[in-house]
Design an enzyme around this catalytic site. Structure first.
Site, PDB file in Angstrom:
ATOM      1  CG  HIS A 228      44.636  45.058  43.438  1.00  9.73           C
ATOM      2  ND1 HIS A 228      43.577  45.623  42.745  1.00  9.73           N
ATOM      3  CD2 HIS A 228      45.045  44.000  42.680  1.00  9.73           C
ATOM      4  CE1 HIS A 228      43.351  44.934  41.635  1.00  9.73           C
ATOM      5  NE2 HIS A 228      44.229  43.949  41.584  1.00  9.73           N
ATOM      6  CG  ASP A 230      47.598  41.716  39.823  1.00  5.59           C
ATOM      7  OD1 ASP A 230      46.740  42.209  40.574  1.00  5.59           O
ATOM      8  OD2 ASP A 230      47.436  41.562  38.595  1.00  5.59           O
ATOM      9  CG  HIS A 284      45.917  47.027  38.624  1.00  7.54           C
ATOM     10  ND1 HIS A 284      47.132  46.605  39.136  1.00  7.54           N
ATOM     11  CD2 HIS A 284      45.147  45.908  38.558  1.00  7.54           C
ATOM     12  CE1 HIS A 284      47.112  45.310  39.349  1.00  7.54           C
ATOM     13  NE2 HIS A 284      45.908  44.855  39.021  1.00  7.54           N
ATOM     14  NE  ARG A 294      36.144  45.951  32.957  1.00  6.39           N
ATOM     15  CZ  ARG A 294      37.157  45.326  33.552  1.00  6.39           C
ATOM     16  NH1 ARG A 294      36.949  44.710  34.720  1.00  6.39           N
ATOM     17  NH2 ARG A 294      38.360  45.305  33.012  1.00  6.39           N
TER      18      ARG A 294
END
Length: 348
Positions: A228, A230, A284, A294
């Site tokens: 996607h 941002d 990204h 994570r």
């Protein structure tokens, strides 16, 4: 707030395997077919360090300031991503933020999905991808997406320690974000107050992310966060040492080497439109890890829904649009297509 000791219990985990059982079973069948045909391909991703910029130099005199500003602008044009050190956010703020978000995510799943939990707005807690029709559209992660204004709001039932950690993170990182976006505007010859006037605590967000281990045999097909761009002006991210963030550079995916002392800065769609395509909002994603969880915390520099975005130079690549119009178009595309189209919808 209920305190539960590590490790994460099953009752705290989102029910990914149950909710997406059909998608997972279909992928196993497809993998078996590919294996029988001898067509299995192992894709390796090069790990690299993003451009590293010491923004402490902004306080060292005019020559250092100009060079630092040029480095940020160059990285924004060539990468759409860079990382900054000597940013003024202490390691204690990072440590407190990590500790508190771990406690929040350890709460039972049914509690996290209750909109009265922490008394935040409905939809603040998110997990998976409700619109997913195939594994590549599924995000194997959970998150709390919180407006900055809610952190200090008396209506939010936040534990004191969580409120304090988020408040300190938001205050210091938002200062970094405002400074960077103003310098990038300045480098294009625009000393604009647009960002300070339009990107305020009620319009900007903190997002606490957790990416659980993905134990399924289809792990290589599943993203922690699907590819996607941002939908903001600027995103500032602090991540742990696990790694998993990847971005597109020169037509291929590269893995970002973690640097827990740095803040990662990436250009959003709105800044690409405002800069008339000079600064790049790049695709990204986060890949899953079979064994390790994570954590990351992101700050999103967003305007109000009524704010109008227009290119700062002519001729413009993009037509003028409001942030509300942009968000509605993104939501419509995701519902219809399963993915975001973004800025190409707004080309002249």
């Amino acid at each position: 707030m209920i305190k539960i000791q590590l490790p994460f219990s099953m009752e705290s985990e989102p029910p990914f395997e149950e909710a997406y059982k059909a998608l997972l079973e279909n992928s196993i069948e497809e993998e078996a077919k590919m294996s029988n045909r001898g067509n299995q391909i192992v894709v390796m991703y090069e790990e690299c360090e993003l451009p590293l910029i010491d923004i402490g130099r902004l306080n060292m005199g005019e020559l250092e300031r100009k060079e630092c500003k040029k480095e940020m602008a160059r990285a924004s044009q060539e990468w759409g991503f860079f990382q900054v050190i000597n940013h003024g956010v202490s390691s204690k703020i990072f440590e407190d933020m990590r500790s508190e978000q771990m406690q929040v995510f350890k709460q039972p799943f049914l509690l996290k999905t209750n909109h009265r939990y922490l008394n935040l707005a409905a939809g603040c807690y998110r997990w998976g991808t409700p619109t997913a029709t195939c594994l590549s559209q599924l995000s194997w992660s959970e998150a709390f997406h919180i407006p900055l204004s809610d952190i200090s709001s008396s209506s939010a039932a936040l534990p004191t320690s969580l409120r304090s950690a988020m408040g300190q993170f938001a205050a210091t990182v938002s200062e970094v974000g405002q400074r960077i976006v103003e310098l990038l505007a300045e480098e294009m010859g625009h000393e604009s107050r647009f960002f300070k006037e339009n990107c305020v605590p009620s319009t900007c967000y903190i997002r606490m992310n957790r990416y659980p281990p993905c134990p399924t045999s289809s792990q290589s097909q599943i993203f922690g966060l699907m590819p996607h761009t941002d939908s903001d002006f600027l995103t500032i991210l602090h991540q742990d040492q696990v790694g998993g963030l990847q971005l597109v550079k020169d037509g291929g995916w590269i893995a970002v080497k973690p640097n827990p002392e740095a803040l990662i800065v990436n250009i959003g769609d709105l800044l690409q439109a405002w800069s008339n395509g000079v600064y790049k909002s790049v695709q990204h994603r986060v890949v899953t890890n079979h064994k390790l969880e994570r954590f990351s915390t992101a700050y999103f520099l967003c305007p109000s829904y009524d704010a109008v975005i227009e290119s700062c130079v002519e001729p413009s690549l993009y037509r003028k649009f409001s942030f509300r119009e942009f968000r509605l178009q993104v939501q419509e595309d995701v519902q219809k297509l399963g993915y975001k189209v973004g800025l190409p919808r707004f080309l002249v």
